[in-house]
Design an enzyme around this catalytic site. Structure first.
Site, short mmCIF file in Angstrom:
data_model
loop_
_atom_site.label_atom_id
_atom_site.label_comp_id
_atom_site.label_asym_id
_atom_site.label_seq_id
_atom_site.Cartn_x
_atom_site.Cartn_y
_atom_site.Cartn_z
N GLY A 177 22.72 100.38 100.75
CA GLY A 177 22.92 99.69 99.73
C GLY A 177 22.28 100.37 98.53
O GLY A 177 21.22 101.29 98.95
N GLY A 180 16.94 98.94 95.46
CA GLY A 180 16.55 97.89 94.88
C GLY A 180 17.38 96.55 95.23
O GLY A 180 17.27 95.28 95.07
N VAL A 181 18.30 96.75 96.10
CA VAL A 181 19.26 95.62 96.46
C VAL A 181 18.65 94.79 97.39
O VAL A 181 19.25 93.67 97.69
CB VAL A 181 20.57 96.42 97.10
CG1 VAL A 181 20.45 96.68 98.46
CG2 VAL A 181 21.90 95.10 97.16
N GLY A 182 17.53 95.01 98.06
CA GLY A 182 16.74 94.13 98.99
C GLY A 182 16.85 94.62 100.50
O GLY A 182 16.53 93.69 101.27
N LYS A 183 17.10 95.78 100.84
CA LYS A 183 17.17 96.45 102.17
C LYS A 183 15.75 96.34 102.80
O LYS A 183 15.69 95.78 103.89
CB LYS A 183 17.51 97.86 102.39
CG LYS A 183 19.10 98.04 101.65
CD LYS A 183 19.37 99.44 101.88
CE LYS A 183 18.41 100.55 101.09
NZ LYS A 183 18.54 100.18 99.60
N SER A 184 14.66 96.68 102.19
CA SER A 184 13.48 96.53 102.70
C SER A 184 12.79 95.26 102.97
O SER A 184 12.24 94.72 103.95
CB SER A 184 12.43 97.35 102.01
OG SER A 184 12.70 98.84 101.93
N ASP A 201 14.06 103.56 104.22
CA ASP A 201 14.44 104.31 103.24
C ASP A 201 14.93 105.58 103.58
O ASP A 201 16.01 106.17 102.65
CB ASP A 201 13.00 104.79 102.25
CG ASP A 201 13.31 105.19 100.88
OD1 ASP A 201 14.31 104.69 100.29
OD2 ASP A 201 12.81 106.15 100.53
N GLU A 226 8.13 100.49 102.15
CA GLU A 226 7.89 100.32 100.90
C GLU A 226 8.54 98.65 100.60
O GLU A 226 9.51 98.59 100.46
CB GLU A 226 8.37 101.22 99.88
CG GLU A 226 8.19 100.86 98.34
CD GLU A 226 9.01 101.94 97.51
OE1 GLU A 226 9.13 101.54 96.44
OE2 GLU A 226 9.63 102.42 98.04
#
Length: 332
Positions: A177, A180-184, A201, A226
């Site tokens: 994605g 900033g879409v929210g993967k982490s 990342d 992160e």
């Protein structure tokens, strides 16, 4: 009444393919010298310049007799008991001629197995031609098997992708994605639920054995994540050593996309979607992101659904068949 055919949709990765065409003999010796029990006995000057260009191992029995058609000169040359016995049966002049013809084919290196002692002629030719000559205590069969596996990993086609790779109950799941879409954040919630982080990342991917994709992180960033608003966190220290894995086969790709009114969303699960990495298709799911959705729970369920499909249990197809049977029964 028959179900409609299921169309396949394939999305390809944007990263470029990296093909590893050669592996320096010096690096081979430094990395695998200990597990392969290698001892350098001659030809040290050729360590840096000589390169292994194929992952298989070659036994030069036919070359010793003077037959060079189809000689696999790009491979590591392994001399076992048979080859060494034949060499010792030759007079010194014949040994010189045979071995010089072999090294003149620009071979990467020679390995003598079973702890056998190289002949004096072999040592002289290796030193003169600057061809590394090793000795190992391993049997030829065991050395061939171990060295082939190690070389296969090093010479495998490679690429890299932006994303987060997780191990969810044995299912290697790559989260993709835009930034900033929210993967982490999703990965962090999955770790809290007992799943393992492989890479955050940046995911390095290699095609092993032309059959499976294996992902890993870099040594520098392994185990770190992160988390926006908090910073860099050490997953292993926070959640224990079981929360981090070194590598994992990639079984499923999940892409997070921004939700907007009127967008198409998968409702039945009947369509098969794939994401292509290194010319290999991997099952692909797109999940719209919007406030209030438990993304970690959805990803976990998607991984479990994929695991069930691999075992032959497909809920969408089962329900589709029930629906068709119901419609047939009530249409009479």
């Amino acid at each position: 009444m028959a179900a409609l055919p299921l169309p396949d949709s394939i999305k390809k990765q944007a990263s470029s393919l990296k093909t590893v065409e050669s592996f320096p003999v010096r690096r081979f010796f430094e990395r695998f010298g200990e597990p392969l029990e290698l001892e350098l006995v001659a030809g040290e000057m050729g360590l840096q310049n000589r390169k292994i260009r194929e992952k298989s191992i070659n036994r030069p029995a036919l070359a010793l007799t003077g037959y060079y058609d189809y000689f696999a000169h790009k491979r590591l040359q392994l001399f076992g008991a048979g080859e060494m016995g034949y060499l010792r049966s030759l007079v010194r002049e014949r040994q010189q001629k045979v071995l010089k013809e072999i090294v003149d084919h620009n071979i990467p290196c020679m390995v003598v197995s079973r702890g056998l002692r190289p002949t004096a002629t072999m040592l002289d030719i290796a030193k003169e031609a600057k061809v590394p000559l090793f000795r190992t205590r391993m049997k030829s069969k065991d050395f061939s098997a171990e060295a082939t596996i190690l070389l296969e990993q090093e010479l495998a086609p490679q690429t890299s992708l932006h994303g987060t790779l997780m191990d969810i109950k044995g299912v290697g799941t790559l989260l993709r994605g835009k930034s900033g879409v929210g993967k982490s954040e999703c990965a962090l919630a999955l770790v809290e639920r007992g799943h393992s982080l492989v890479a955050d990342d940046f995911v390095s991917i290699r095609l092993v054995g032309d059959r499976e994709l294996v992902g890993t992180g870099t040594e520098l960033s392994r185990g770190y994540m992160e988390c926006r608003g908090i910073g860099i966190i050490n997953i292993g220290e926070l959640f224990g050593v079981r929360s981090v894995r070194l590598e994992k086969r990639i079984d499923l790709v999940i892409t997070f996309i921004d939700w907007h009114p009127g967008m198409h969303e998968e409702r039945t699960g009947l369509e098969r979607h794939y994401f292509e990495i290194l010319d290999h298709k991997v099952s692909h799911v797109e999940i719209p992101v919007r406030p209030g959705r438990d993304m970690a729970r959805l990803v976990e369920v998607a991984a479990l659904v994929h695991a069930l499909k691999r075992m032959g249990h497909d809920s969408a197809h089962a329900f589709n068949e029930r629906l068709i049977a119901y419609m047939q029964e009530h249409s009479k």
